[in-house]
Design a protein around this motif. Structure first.
Motif, PDB file in Angstrom:
ATOM      1  N   THR A  85       0.824  -1.204   0.000  1.00  0.00           N
ATOM      2  CA  THR A  85       0.000   0.000   0.000  1.00  0.00           C
ATOM      3  C   THR A  85       0.866   1.266   0.000  1.00  0.00           C
ATOM      4  OG1 THR A  85      -1.848   1.108   1.037  1.00  0.00           O
ATOM      5  CG2 THR A  85      -0.314   0.033   2.541  1.00  0.00           C
ATOM      6  N   ASN A  86       0.401   2.259  -0.741  1.00  0.00           N
ATOM      7  CA  ASN A  86       1.080   3.563  -0.849  1.00  0.00           C
ATOM      8  C   ASN A  86       2.323   3.572  -1.743  1.00  0.00           C
ATOM      9  OD1 ASN A  86      -0.416   5.534   0.321  1.00  0.00           O
ATOM     10  ND2 ASN A  86       0.427   5.249   2.365  1.00  0.00           N
ATOM     11  N   SER A  87       2.561   2.487  -2.478  1.00  0.00           N
ATOM     12  CA  SER A  87       3.755   2.474  -3.335  1.00  0.00           C
ATOM     13  C   SER A  87       3.554   3.378  -4.552  1.00  0.00           C
ATOM     14  CB  SER A  87       4.105   1.049  -3.765  1.00  0.00           C
ATOM     15  OG  SER A  87       3.134   0.522  -4.629  1.00  0.00           O
ATOM     16  N   GLY A  88       2.293   3.744  -4.816  1.00  0.00           N
ATOM     17  CA  GLY A  88       2.014   4.659  -5.927  1.00  0.00           C
ATOM     18  C   GLY A  88       1.351   3.992  -7.116  1.00  0.00           C
ATOM     19  N   SER A  98      -1.901   3.678  -7.884  1.00  0.00           N
ATOM     20  CA  SER A  98      -2.937   4.522  -8.503  1.00  0.00           C
ATOM     21  C   SER A  98      -2.299   5.665  -9.288  1.00  0.00           C
ATOM     22  CB  SER A  98      -3.869   5.105  -7.444  1.00  0.00           C
ATOM     23  OG  SER A  98      -4.608   4.088  -6.820  1.00  0.00           O
ATOM     24  N   SER A  99      -1.247   6.236  -8.718  1.00  0.00           N
ATOM     25  CA  SER A  99      -0.566   7.354  -9.396  1.00  0.00           C
ATOM     26  C   SER A  99       0.007   6.886 -10.729  1.00  0.00           C
ATOM     27  CB  SER A  99       0.559   7.889  -8.528  1.00  0.00           C
ATOM     28  OG  SER A  99       0.059   8.242  -7.259  1.00  0.00           O
ATOM     29  N   LEU A 100       0.570   5.682 -10.738  1.00  0.00           N
ATOM     30  CA  LEU A 100       1.155   5.160 -11.976  1.00  0.00           C
ATOM     31  C   LEU A 100       0.058   4.851 -13.002  1.00  0.00           C
ATOM     32  CD1 LEU A 100       3.870   4.327 -13.279  1.00  0.00           C
ATOM     33  CD2 LEU A 100       3.298   1.987 -12.667  1.00  0.00           C
ATOM     34  N   VAL A 124      -8.382   7.869 -10.978  1.00  0.00           N
ATOM     35  CA  VAL A 124      -8.401   7.144  -9.713  1.00  0.00           C
ATOM     36  C   VAL A 124      -8.064   8.045  -8.532  1.00  0.00           C
ATOM     37  CG1 VAL A 124      -8.016   4.762 -10.443  1.00  0.00           C
ATOM     38  CG2 VAL A 124      -6.094   6.328 -10.355  1.00  0.00           C
ATOM     39  N   LYS A 125      -8.458   7.562  -7.376  1.00  0.00           N
ATOM     40  CA  LYS A 125      -8.198   8.347  -6.170  1.00  0.00           C
ATOM     41  C   LYS A 125      -6.777   8.068  -5.686  1.00  0.00           C
ATOM     42  CE  LYS A 125     -10.225   9.243  -1.689  1.00  0.00           C
ATOM     43  NZ  LYS A 125     -11.308   8.892  -0.777  1.00  0.00           N
ATOM     44  N   ILE A 126      -6.065   9.139  -5.420  1.00  0.00           N
ATOM     45  CA  ILE A 126      -4.684   9.020  -4.948  1.00  0.00           C
ATOM     46  C   ILE A 126      -4.607   9.703  -3.592  1.00  0.00           C
ATOM     47  CG2 ILE A 126      -2.300   9.803  -5.355  1.00  0.00           C
ATOM     48  CD1 ILE A 126      -3.137   9.718  -8.420  1.00  0.00           C
ATOM     49  N   ALA A 127      -4.056   9.005  -2.608  1.00  0.00           N
ATOM     50  CA  ALA A 127      -3.965   9.626  -1.286  1.00  0.00           C
ATOM     51  C   ALA A 127      -2.826   9.018  -0.502  1.00  0.00           C
ATOM     52  CB  ALA A 127      -5.273   9.418  -0.535  1.00  0.00           C
ATOM     53  N   ASP A 128      -2.351   9.781   0.503  1.00  0.00           N
ATOM     54  CA  ASP A 128      -1.185   9.300   1.245  1.00  0.00           C
ATOM     55  C   ASP A 128      -1.562   8.401   2.417  1.00  0.00           C
ATOM     56  OD1 ASP A 128      -2.272  11.114   2.895  1.00  0.00           O
ATOM     57  OD2 ASP A 128      -0.522  12.435   3.037  1.00  0.00           O
ATOM     58  N   PHE A 160      -4.268   1.862   1.857  1.00  0.00           N
ATOM     59  CA  PHE A 160      -5.448   1.159   1.338  1.00  0.00           C
ATOM     60  C   PHE A 160      -6.527   2.092   0.796  1.00  0.00           C
ATOM     61  CE2 PHE A 160      -3.485  -1.488   4.671  1.00  0.00           C
ATOM     62  CZ  PHE A 160      -2.973  -2.473   3.841  1.00  0.00           C
ATOM     63  N   THR A 161      -6.086   3.084   0.053  1.00  0.00           N
ATOM     64  CA  THR A 161      -7.028   3.999  -0.588  1.00  0.00           C
ATOM     65  C   THR A 161      -7.853   3.245  -1.627  1.00  0.00           C
ATOM     66  OG1 THR A 161      -5.366   5.709  -0.356  1.00  0.00           O
ATOM     67  CG2 THR A 161      -7.190   6.187  -1.834  1.00  0.00           C
ATOM     68  N   THR A 162      -7.162   2.393  -2.369  1.00  0.00           N
ATOM     69  CA  THR A 162      -7.854   1.641  -3.419  1.00  0.00           C
ATOM     70  C   THR A 162      -8.356   0.324  -2.851  1.00  0.00           C
ATOM     71  OG1 THR A 162      -6.300   2.611  -4.967  1.00  0.00           O
ATOM     72  CG2 THR A 162      -7.635   0.782  -5.774  1.00  0.00           C
ATOM     73  N   LYS A 163      -9.690   0.169  -2.906  1.00  0.00           N
ATOM     74  CA  LYS A 163     -10.290  -1.029  -2.301  1.00  0.00           C
ATOM     75  C   LYS A 163     -10.714  -2.038  -3.364  1.00  0.00           C
ATOM     76  CE  LYS A 163     -11.002   0.852   2.054  1.00  0.00           C
ATOM     77  NZ  LYS A 163     -10.557   2.190   1.759  1.00  0.00           N
ATOM     78  N   SER A 204      11.129   8.049  -7.744  1.00  0.00           N
ATOM     79  CA  SER A 204      12.537   8.366  -8.023  1.00  0.00           C
ATOM     80  C   SER A 204      12.810   9.857  -7.827  1.00  0.00           C
ATOM     81  CB  SER A 204      12.913   7.940  -9.442  1.00  0.00           C
ATOM     82  OG  SER A 204      12.197   8.711 -10.384  1.00  0.00           O
ATOM     83  N   ASP A 205      11.775  10.674  -7.799  1.00  0.00           N
ATOM     84  CA  ASP A 205      11.976  12.106  -7.532  1.00  0.00           C
ATOM     85  C   ASP A 205      12.464  12.329  -6.108  1.00  0.00           C
ATOM     86  OD1 ASP A 205       8.847  13.031  -6.299  1.00  0.00           O
ATOM     87  OD2 ASP A 205       9.222  11.091  -7.178  1.00  0.00           O
ATOM     88  N   GLU A 206      12.133  11.354  -5.226  1.00  0.00           N
ATOM     89  CA  GLU A 206      12.594  11.471  -3.827  1.00  0.00           C
ATOM     90  C   GLU A 206      13.867  10.689  -3.596  1.00  0.00           C
ATOM     91  OE1 GLU A 206       9.974  10.911  -0.550  1.00  0.00           O
ATOM     92  OE2 GLU A 206       8.360  12.047  -1.521  1.00  0.00           O
TER      93      GLU A 206
HETATM   94  N1  LIG Z   1       7.242  11.658  -4.245  1.00  0.00           N
HETATM   95  C1  LIG Z   1       6.418  10.852  -4.876  1.00  0.00           C
HETATM   96  N2  LIG Z   1       5.242  10.517  -4.309  1.00  0.00           N
HETATM   97  C2  LIG Z   1       4.416   9.689  -4.974  1.00  0.00           C
HETATM   98  C3  LIG Z   1       4.734   9.175  -6.265  1.00  0.00           C
HETATM   99  N3  LIG Z   1       3.719   8.391  -6.660  1.00  0.00           N
HETATM  100  C4  LIG Z   1       2.815   8.410  -5.683  1.00  0.00           C
HETATM  101  N4  LIG Z   1       3.214   9.198  -4.654  1.00  0.00           N
HETATM  102  C5  LIG Z   1       2.487   9.489  -3.417  1.00  0.00           C
HETATM  103  O1  LIG Z   1       2.334   8.307  -2.668  1.00  0.00           O
HETATM  104  C6  LIG Z   1       1.075   8.290  -2.010  1.00  0.00           C
HETATM  105  C7  LIG Z   1       0.293   7.048  -2.398  1.00  0.00           C
HETATM  106  O2  LIG Z   1      -0.020   7.114  -3.772  1.00  0.00           O
HETATM  107  P1  LIG Z   1      -1.130   6.195  -4.427  1.00  0.00           P
HETATM  108  O3  LIG Z   1      -0.989   6.332  -5.900  1.00  0.00           O
HETATM  109  O4  LIG Z   1      -2.464   6.451  -3.832  1.00  0.00           O
HETATM  110  O5  LIG Z   1      -0.592   4.762  -3.959  1.00  0.00           O
HETATM  111  P2  LIG Z   1      -1.312   3.331  -4.022  1.00  0.00           P
HETATM  112  O6  LIG Z   1      -0.229   2.322  -4.142  1.00  0.00           O
HETATM  113  O7  LIG Z   1      -2.349   3.321  -5.080  1.00  0.00           O
HETATM  114  O8  LIG Z   1      -1.948   3.266  -2.582  1.00  0.00           O
HETATM  115  P3  LIG Z   1      -3.199   2.417  -2.019  1.00  0.00           P
HETATM  116  O9  LIG Z   1      -4.233   2.323  -3.081  1.00  0.00           O
HETATM  117  O10 LIG Z   1      -3.651   3.207  -0.848  1.00  0.00           O
HETATM  118  O11 LIG Z   1      -2.634   1.079  -1.613  1.00  0.00           O
HETATM  119  C8  LIG Z   1       0.384   9.582  -2.410  1.00  0.00           C
HETATM  120  O12 LIG Z   1       0.593  10.534  -1.404  1.00  0.00           O
HETATM  121  C9  LIG Z   1       1.071   9.978  -3.690  1.00  0.00           C
HETATM  122  O13 LIG Z   1       1.035  11.368  -3.922  1.00  0.00           O
HETATM  123  C10 LIG Z   1       5.992   9.570  -6.843  1.00  0.00           C
HETATM  124  O14 LIG Z   1       6.364   9.196  -7.959  1.00  0.00           O
HETATM  125  N5  LIG Z   1       6.768  10.402  -6.093  1.00  0.00           N
END
Ligand SMILES: Nc1nc2c(ncn2[C@@H]2O[C@H](COP(=O)(O)OP(=O)(O)OP(=O)(O)O)[C@@H](O)[C@H]2O)c(=O)[nH]1
Ligand SMILES: [Mg+2]
Length: 296
Positions: free
Chosen positions: A90-93, A95-97, A106-110, A113-116, A191-193
């Motif tokens: 969870t939170n690996s990103g 949804s963002s990808l 999709v919903k993106i949040a820090d 388990f945002t995505t159910k 990778s930006d971090e």
């Molecule tokens: N710095 C940084 N933060 C990121 C990146 N991608 C995602 N995040 C952050 O990581 C957090 C989780 O992102 P999500 O895309 O919701 O991650 P997820 O894996 O879908 O999470 P769940 O659905 O909750 O399991 C958010 O706060 C995003 O803004 C990235 O490439 N760089």
């Protein structure tokens, strides 16, 4: 009518006769049983009421089970030439990808388990649609079932956290689900971090490495895109999607079976020095080749 029954019983009996649903009937019956006189002469009546109650309860149960079965599960229809499942802690990103690579919203949040539920998006590879699915990190059996039939697993790690530990945990999960031998591609996000060495790294947020990731996904799928062209025409707008190792025969068959009977030769155009040369049916095609079929 029972002898010596009190007004409570009659009220319950009235409720029963007016009840419209099984639930109401059950409530009324329970009240009738509770208020019926408990002496010898009403034993038969009580037996009957209890039997009726049991019957209604059984029916109600059956209906509930049927309803649960009819409810749609998290089934995702495969679309496009291939399906890629994104898994990660969870939170690996994920949804963002998914959002960065596809048309998905999709919903993106820090928070974890945002995505159910599994989330889907389509991406285009030179005219070939690839479906991407975010697998929720709750790894429910329904979601694991999607992974079972996908063509590639994209393991997305959080590049800012311990990679080994994440990989170990995910490998264990795949192994446990009998998915240990599936094709995988591993990438580290954020990778930006933090840029991790010796691993494909991307930033879903900043857009870094996405082109490379798309290429890697495509090459792992074991597919080739082949354009066809008639001798006097332009190349097809959309390529055929074939398995790697496919030949001119496979491409010709895809265009039209009848072409195979009258096939004379083909010319293959690409970026090599052999571009444009005559080939036969057994010629093995490469990704992005343009095949000109001569038949008749
Ligand atoms: N710095 C940084 N933060 C990121 C990146 N991608 C995602 N995040 C952050 O990581 C957090 C989780 O992102 P999500 O895309 O919701 O991650 P997820 O894996 O879908 O999470 P769940 O659905 O909750 O399991 C958010 O706060 C995003 O803004 C990235 O490439 N760089
Ligand atoms: Mg998510």
């Amino acid at each position: 009518m029972p002898i010596n029954a009190g007004p409570e019983y009659f009220a319950a009996e009235k409720k029963y006769s007016e009840a419209k649903t099984k639930k109401e009937k059950i409530i009324a019956l329970e009240e009738m049983i509770r208020t019926a006189p408990k002496h010898k002469s009403s034993e038969k009546l009580l037996r009957n009421l209890k039997k009726r109650l049991a019957k209604f309860k059984k029916e109600l149960n059956k209906e509930a089970t049927a309803r649960a079965k009819a409810k749609p599960k998290d089934i995702i229809r495969k679309e496009g030439a291939a399906q890629v499942c994104i898994i990660g802690l969870t939170n690996s990103g994920k949804s963002s990808l998914l959002q960065a690579l596809t048309n998905a919203n999709v919903k993106i949040a820090d928070y974890p388990f945002t995505t159910k539920k599994p989330k889907v998006g389509m991406t285009d590879y030179a005219g070939v649609g690839i479906q991407l699915v975010e697998i929720p990190s709750t790894f429910t059996p329904d979601a694991i079932a999607i992974v079972r039939t996908c063509d590639l697993i994209l393991i997305l790690l959080d590049g800012t956290k311990d990679l080994e530990r994440q990989l170990k945990e995910l490998a264990k999960l795949l192994e446990k689900s009998g998915l240990g031998s599936k094709r995988v591609l591993i990438a580290a996000n954020k990778s930006d971090e933090k840029k991790s060495e010796n691993i494909l790294h991307v930033s879903a947020k900043a857009g870094d490495g996405l082109l490379r990731l798309r290429e890697e996904i495509w090459s792992r799928l074991g597919l080739i895109r082949v354009y066809t062209k008639s001798p006097d025409g332009l190349k097809s707008e959309k390529p055929l999607t074939l398995k790697s190792g496919s030949t001119v025969r496979d491409a010709t068959k895809e265009v039209h079976k009848s072409l195979l009977k009258n096939f004379r030769f083909a010319r293959v155009f690409n970026k090599t020095k052999y571009s444009g040369r005559k080939v036969g049916l057994e010629y093995v095609l490469s990704d992005l080749d343009v095949v000109e079929i001569h038949a008749g």
